[in-house]
Design a protein around this motif. Sequence first.
Motif, short mmCIF file in Angstrom:
data_model
loop_
_atom_site.label_atom_id
_atom_site.label_comp_id
_atom_site.label_asym_id
_atom_site.label_seq_id
_atom_site.Cartn_x
_atom_site.Cartn_y
_atom_site.Cartn_z
N GLU A 1 0.86 -1.19 0.00
CA GLU A 1 0.00 0.00 0.00
C GLU A 1 0.89 1.22 0.00
OE1 GLU A 1 -1.21 3.29 1.34
OE2 GLU A 1 -1.28 2.21 3.24
N SER A 2 0.68 2.12 -0.93
CA SER A 2 1.67 3.19 -1.11
C SER A 2 1.04 4.56 -1.16
CB SER A 2 2.44 2.94 -2.40
OG SER A 2 1.53 2.92 -3.47
N TYR A 3 -0.05 4.76 -0.40
CA TYR A 3 -0.65 6.10 -0.45
C TYR A 3 -0.91 6.72 0.90
CZ TYR A 3 -4.82 3.09 -0.29
OH TYR A 3 -5.74 2.15 0.04
N THR A 4 -0.72 6.00 2.00
CA THR A 4 -0.94 6.66 3.29
C THR A 4 0.36 6.97 4.03
OG1 THR A 4 -1.23 4.58 4.49
CG2 THR A 4 -3.21 5.62 3.62
N SER A 5 1.46 6.31 3.68
CA SER A 5 2.73 6.62 4.32
C SER A 5 3.86 6.12 3.43
CB SER A 5 2.80 5.98 5.70
OG SER A 5 3.92 6.48 6.40
N ILE A 6 5.09 6.34 3.86
CA ILE A 6 6.24 5.88 3.09
C ILE A 6 7.25 5.27 4.03
CG2 ILE A 6 6.15 7.48 1.15
CD1 ILE A 6 8.29 9.16 2.79
N LEU A 7 8.05 4.37 3.48
CA LEU A 7 9.24 3.94 4.22
C LEU A 7 10.30 5.02 4.03
CD1 LEU A 7 9.54 0.09 3.66
CD2 LEU A 7 8.91 1.31 5.73
N ARG B 1 -4.12 4.03 -4.29
CA ARG B 1 -5.49 4.13 -3.78
C ARG B 1 -6.48 3.53 -4.77
NH1 ARG B 1 -7.18 7.43 0.38
NH2 ARG B 1 -5.30 8.67 0.26
N GLU B 2 -6.27 3.85 -6.06
CA GLU B 2 -7.25 3.39 -7.04
C GLU B 2 -7.16 1.87 -7.25
OE1 GLU B 2 -4.98 5.73 -7.46
OE2 GLU B 2 -3.90 5.56 -9.36
N THR B 3 -5.97 1.29 -7.07
CA THR B 3 -5.85 -0.18 -7.16
C THR B 3 -6.76 -0.80 -6.13
OG1 THR B 3 -3.47 0.18 -7.43
CG2 THR B 3 -4.20 -2.10 -7.17
N VAL B 4 -6.67 -0.29 -4.89
CA VAL B 4 -7.39 -0.92 -3.80
C VAL B 4 -8.89 -0.69 -3.94
CG1 VAL B 4 -7.60 -1.07 -1.31
CG2 VAL B 4 -5.37 -0.70 -2.35
N GLU C 1 -1.01 12.92 -6.39
CA GLU C 1 -2.10 13.87 -6.53
C GLU C 1 -2.05 14.46 -7.94
OE1 GLU C 1 -4.24 15.29 -3.94
OE2 GLU C 1 -3.62 13.60 -2.69
N GLN C 2 -3.21 14.78 -8.46
CA GLN C 2 -3.26 15.46 -9.76
C GLN C 2 -3.50 16.95 -9.54
OE1 GLN C 2 -6.18 12.20 -11.22
NE2 GLN C 2 -5.45 13.28 -13.03
N SER C 3 -2.96 17.76 -10.44
CA SER C 3 -3.23 19.20 -10.33
C SER C 3 -4.64 19.46 -10.84
CB SER C 3 -2.22 20.01 -11.15
OG SER C 3 -2.47 19.82 -12.52
#
Lengths: 347, 347
Positions: free
Chosen positions: B33-39, B61-64, B181-183
């Motif tokens: 999961e790569s949208y709420t935090s990072i290593l 996010r969209e994958t999930v 994020e998209q502009s």
Amino acid sequence: MVLYLIGLGLADEQDITLKGLRAVQSCSKVYLESYTSILLVDDFKARMEALYGQPVTLAHRETVELEADDILRGAYEGNVAFLVVGDPLSATTHSDLILRARHYQAPGASEPTPVSVKIIHNASITTALGSSGLAGYNFGQTVSIPFWTDDWRPDSWLARIGENMNLGLHTLCLSDIKVREQSIEDMSRGVLRYQPPRYMLLPQLIAQLLAAAREHQVDFLDPERTLAVALCRMGADDSATRRGELVRAGTLADMLACTEPDEAQRRQDEQDDEAFEEAHPTVSEKEMDARREARRVQRAIAFWGEPLHSLVLVGRQLHPMEVEYGQSLALPGSRWAEVARDVYGVH
Amino acid sequence: MVLYLIGLGLADEQDITLKGLRAVQSCSKVYLESYTSILLVDDFKARMEALYGQPVTLAHRETVELEADDILRGAYEGNVAFLVVGDPLSATTHSDLILRARHYQAPGASEPTPVSVKIIHNASITTALGSSGLAGYNFGQTVSIPFWTDDWRPDSWLARIGENMNLGLHTLCLSDIKVREQSIEDMSRGVLRYQPPRYMLLPQLIAQLLAAAREHQVDFLDPERTLAVALCRMGADDSATRRGELVRAGTLADMLACTEPDEAQRRQDEQDDEAFEEAHPTVSEKEMDARREARRVQRAIAFWGEPLHSLVLVGRQLHPMEVEYGQSLALPGSRWAEVARDVYGVH
């Protein structure tokens, strides 16, 4: 060298992190703090020693308070691991050891020789509460519920629950743990003997919550109108000797009902007690109370399983998703959804 | 089969637990999961793949949200791991996936075929906050501080901080993360292009706190009278590319002072900007703003290091031991002890 404070995580020796394991294996001395929590497996010391490939020394409260200098001297000369179930800093119990390390002065040294401290965090009950399905953002302050005795019934935690409830926040209630406690009789006689460990189980925790609420006539804790999520043995796997994790939702009354004897059982209990008293005519009322208490403990463990037990009290800031998640955890016959709708106003 | 939700812990691939690692290695498919935090390490995907011995699929996010059924079908047929930085349930972001698993119905099945879910907890910022030396029991609700824009300045978190402060409780403030994020311009043109990731840094977080406090004229956030503990890159080791964990205490003003340019630097910045404008006469004010912003970011990272940055605001329920611990973390020249004594009344 380094004093490592290493969190062991929730349940068994496999919950240590790779980083924690690597650190332990670099140490010349390994202590296991054994007075604020327990691992949920039997023989955990032997299991840990097998995993780490080195001996583990149990550190009791008095070891840490009285022998802190020994621990720090060890960490000045080589790496030392101080293992703590859960997260090493979830409670501030170990802050004192860290401060002492920062001010350490080695024997014979003419100036301070601080010992490096490295903290390796891990899951604790405060992270595992996510398994309740309740949003972490909506939790207020955490409270600990201590065992009441006949003449000592501390209840300052009730006001803190009230503060959370007033803000609509959830409350994590931690149940008391008594490890290596001495009886007042032994202490007054100067006998160094420890009582068997005691862990507060859910029915007693809920009974104390409700007793304090009645005594102080507060309206935010009510058996039929307060929702809760029980968190038992978080992170534990099923195993031969102890049961795995159990998470269940319902009203406080729903939870108490799970371990209350029905009318037939109650009559049977009374008959058993009478038969016992006839067979042992000199038995004291205190011994009979202990028998009844043992029966309650047995029933609590039969339903909820072995300790550790914690409870989340649900506040009014409740989201439909949290209600739906709780429904998937609801006790059979529980009024969870109904109370969420009628009392908490969540549809 | 099992859908494992596995916490990765705080900083790098070595923070996974042994139990988590064993579970990952039993899986036929591994999502990160790569949208709420990072290593907090570079190349973390490659490092994880090397450690686990199998490929890792980034789940956005969209994958999930859109492909949950694919993930669940995989977990119906074999074990699937869904890895989350920190604890998998610190936010309720993943509750929906768990509920779907409980209601899953395999293609062609005539009745529900629920997928077992197993959660493997780990440390998150809510456990690591123990490193502030502040007692876990005295924390109130956690808040997230989102990036403000010119025309969107959400500040409902201010009331929540106020609720905590009224009760004397500490507040964990999490800084915003914007990944993929998209502009608004791209979205309105239908162009699928992501902005570079942005992580809120401490100076901006503190500036927003103080701006909201001024706008709402609240008295519980004051640069000179509010104590705080900065938590940067918790759990991170020192490494060649990124700095290790940094924990520092002081007033909010102390913290801002660490990255504010002095008079000479300020003059130098202005001269640089003027020279740039002369060399690029068509430069827009927006581009010049971006230049100034980049300079602020650079200064923030020079002092506080790379993200992630969090901040604990200190409430009035402060114990002398917490003050002493904070003193050992105090910024050079900080007024920590003085404010603890004069404003918080702790001696």
